[in-house]
Design a protein around this motif. Sequence first.
Motif, PDB file in Angstrom:
ATOM      1  N   VAL A  83      -6.730   1.200  -0.760  1.00 12.71           N
ATOM      2  CA  VAL A  83      -6.594   0.631  -2.009  1.00 12.71           C
ATOM      3  C   VAL A  83      -6.162  -0.836  -1.799  1.00 12.71           C
ATOM      4  CG1 VAL A  83      -5.125   0.394  -3.940  1.00 12.71           C
ATOM      5  CG2 VAL A  83      -5.511   2.703  -3.086  1.00 12.71           C
ATOM      6  N   ALA A  84      -5.451  -1.254  -0.704  1.00 17.78           N
ATOM      7  CA  ALA A  84      -5.135  -2.642  -0.504  1.00 17.78           C
ATOM      8  C   ALA A  84      -6.132  -3.365  -0.278  1.00 17.78           C
ATOM      9  CB  ALA A  84      -4.106  -2.713   0.539  1.00 17.78           C
ATOM     10  N   ALA A  85      -7.208  -2.710   0.399  1.00 13.48           N
ATOM     11  CA  ALA A  85      -8.530  -3.378   0.954  1.00 13.48           C
ATOM     12  C   ALA A  85      -9.467  -3.450  -0.228  1.00 13.48           C
ATOM     13  CB  ALA A  85      -9.053  -2.620   2.195  1.00 13.48           C
ATOM     14  N   THR A  88     -11.367   1.051  -5.569  1.00  8.80           N
ATOM     15  CA  THR A  88     -10.834   1.177  -6.882  1.00  8.80           C
ATOM     16  C   THR A  88     -10.919   2.502  -7.383  1.00  8.80           C
ATOM     17  OG1 THR A  88     -12.938   0.557  -7.637  1.00  8.80           O
ATOM     18  CG2 THR A  88     -11.533  -1.164  -7.435  1.00  8.80           C
ATOM     19  N   GLN A  89     -11.618   3.617  -6.708  1.00 11.37           N
ATOM     20  CA  GLN A  89     -11.593   4.950  -7.021  1.00 11.37           C
ATOM     21  C   GLN A  89     -10.956   5.792  -5.683  1.00 11.37           C
ATOM     22  OE1 GLN A  89     -15.216   5.396  -9.737  1.00 11.37           O
ATOM     23  NE2 GLN A  89     -15.755   5.417  -7.587  1.00 11.37           N
ATOM     24  N   LEU A  90     -10.073   6.721  -6.243  1.00 13.18           N
ATOM     25  CA  LEU A  90      -9.654   7.754  -5.238  1.00 13.18           C
ATOM     26  C   LEU A  90     -10.056   9.148  -5.808  1.00 13.18           C
ATOM     27  CD1 LEU A  90      -7.658   8.911  -3.044  1.00 13.18           C
ATOM     28  CD2 LEU A  90      -5.848   9.176  -4.758  1.00 13.18           C
ATOM     29  N   VAL A  91     -10.913   9.773  -4.921  1.00  8.67           N
ATOM     30  CA  VAL A  91     -11.309  11.149  -5.001  1.00  8.67           C
ATOM     31  C   VAL A  91     -10.564  12.160  -3.965  1.00  8.67           C
ATOM     32  CG1 VAL A  91     -13.504  13.033  -4.856  1.00  8.67           C
ATOM     33  CG2 VAL A  91     -13.750  10.394  -5.479  1.00  8.67           C
ATOM     34  N   VAL A  92      -9.848  13.167  -4.958  1.00  5.39           N
ATOM     35  CA  VAL A  92      -9.203  14.166  -4.114  1.00  5.39           C
ATOM     36  C   VAL A  92     -10.009  15.396  -4.138  1.00  5.39           C
ATOM     37  CG1 VAL A  92      -6.886  15.351  -3.673  1.00  5.39           C
ATOM     38  CG2 VAL A  92      -7.121  12.942  -4.533  1.00  5.39           C
ATOM     39  N   ALA A 101      -1.454  11.283  -7.352  1.00  2.92           N
ATOM     40  CA  ALA A 101      -2.102  10.575  -8.626  1.00  2.92           C
ATOM     41  C   ALA A 101      -0.557  10.227  -9.182  1.00  2.92           C
ATOM     42  CB  ALA A 101      -2.790  11.060  -9.593  1.00  2.92           C
ATOM     43  N   HIS A 102       0.529  11.019  -9.108  1.00  2.00           N
ATOM     44  CA  HIS A 102       1.702  10.812  -9.918  1.00  2.00           C
ATOM     45  C   HIS A 102       2.641  10.275  -8.875  1.00  2.00           C
ATOM     46  CE1 HIS A 102       0.378  13.564 -13.043  1.00  2.00           C
ATOM     47  NE2 HIS A 102      -0.480  14.141 -12.002  1.00  2.00           N
ATOM     48  N   ARG A 103       2.764  10.693  -7.737  1.00  2.00           N
ATOM     49  CA  ARG A 103       3.878  10.224  -6.785  1.00  2.00           C
ATOM     50  C   ARG A 103       3.431   8.641  -6.533  1.00  2.00           C
ATOM     51  NH1 ARG A 103       3.401  10.684  -1.183  1.00  2.00           N
ATOM     52  NH2 ARG A 103       1.597  12.350  -1.615  1.00  2.00           N
ATOM     53  N   ASP A 106       2.280   3.859  -9.241  1.00  2.00           N
ATOM     54  CA  ASP A 106       2.178   2.319  -9.068  1.00  2.00           C
ATOM     55  C   ASP A 106       1.224   1.864  -8.210  1.00  2.00           C
ATOM     56  OD1 ASP A 106       4.423   2.265 -10.980  1.00  2.00           O
ATOM     57  OD2 ASP A 106       5.962   2.214  -9.165  1.00  2.00           O
ATOM     58  N   LEU A 107       0.770   2.407  -7.162  1.00  2.00           N
ATOM     59  CA  LEU A 107      -0.008   1.823  -6.223  1.00  2.00           C
ATOM     60  C   LEU A 107      -1.410   2.013  -7.124  1.00  2.00           C
ATOM     61  CD1 LEU A 107      -0.987   1.152  -3.146  1.00  2.00           C
ATOM     62  CD2 LEU A 107      -1.142   3.504  -2.887  1.00  2.00           C
ATOM     63  N   LEU A 108      -1.831   3.315  -7.354  1.00  2.00           N
ATOM     64  CA  LEU A 108      -2.719   3.611  -8.024  1.00  2.00           C
ATOM     65  C   LEU A 108      -3.162   3.345  -9.690  1.00  2.00           C
ATOM     66  CD1 LEU A 108      -2.946   7.281  -6.657  1.00  2.00           C
ATOM     67  CD2 LEU A 108      -4.148   5.226  -5.853  1.00  2.00           C
ATOM     68  N   ALA A 109      -2.173   2.338 -10.034  1.00  2.00           N
ATOM     69  CA  ALA A 109      -2.306   2.155 -11.497  1.00  2.00           C
ATOM     70  C   ALA A 109      -3.697   1.340 -11.772  1.00  2.00           C
ATOM     71  CB  ALA A 109      -1.218   0.829 -11.768  1.00  2.00           C
TER      72      ALA A 109
END
Length: 287
Positions: A83-85, A88-92, A101-103, A106-109
């Motif tokens: 995400v830092a790199a 813009t999408q996270l697939v689990v 997504a909840h924990r 802030d990082l994934l906002a």
Amino acid sequence: MSSTAETAALLRAAGAVVAEPELRGPDVLAARLIPWWPLGRAMIKVPGLRVLVLRALRRSWPGALWFEVIRTRYMDDVVRAEVAAGATQLVVLGAGFDSRAHRLRDLLAGTTVFEVDQPDTSARKRARIRALPRVSNVHYLTIDFNRDDLAATLERGGYDPTARTVVVWSGVTQYLEAAGVEATLRWLSAQAPGSSVVFDYCWREVIEGTGLTPDALAAAREVASRGEPWLWGIRRGKAGEFLAGQGLRLVEDLDIPTAQSRYLRRADGTVQGPVWTFGGFVHAKTR
């Protein structure tokens, strides 16, 4: 794999209340997602019960608790780095009762999250998320990984194949047929430049019964007794070669001893264990 998903959530919940901070697992929300939420709440609030649960887990699944702590920490590290790199999408994939997504809200906002799983597990997960901090950037999608087309499933859910993506695949690959694993990895290889995947795997030798350490044998028997036998693995030392065949570049093939030293080291230099040793963790990227 629903019982496996619930067991993993229980292990993450137990790992999050380990007494030593440097060894503690990061999933402070897992207890809210286990099917016995009153037990999870009691684990957090009642130290005596917490000790009993930890003892029971260590006795019943030697090495499983610390394996789950390592797996969660490592995959969190990969997600943070990607995400830092610019992802813009996270697939689990095979999301189970994953709380990222909840924990990591802030990082994934600024990230769109897609949680993909079998219909029954996904339904149970959605019924339980009322116990978690609210987020609005998650899409829940259902699939049969051995039969359905992942690209089509994600496309229907609003996934953008041109956006840099990080994929988390925790505790899933060993339960799939080879064709399902390879199709998923080939899909990833065609995604936007810089996209990546992190997953755990078991050695092919374990699947074939030729590389069974005592803890691997115990783990294999445990999952098979629940009707969820391991089906797929990578031969020891061959992760890079295998991934190249799927069009991906290996970033890291993290073996258990190295992971144990990285994530389970106390302030005095001693390393916690035992940890299941029947495979490893892979971080790979598109070429």
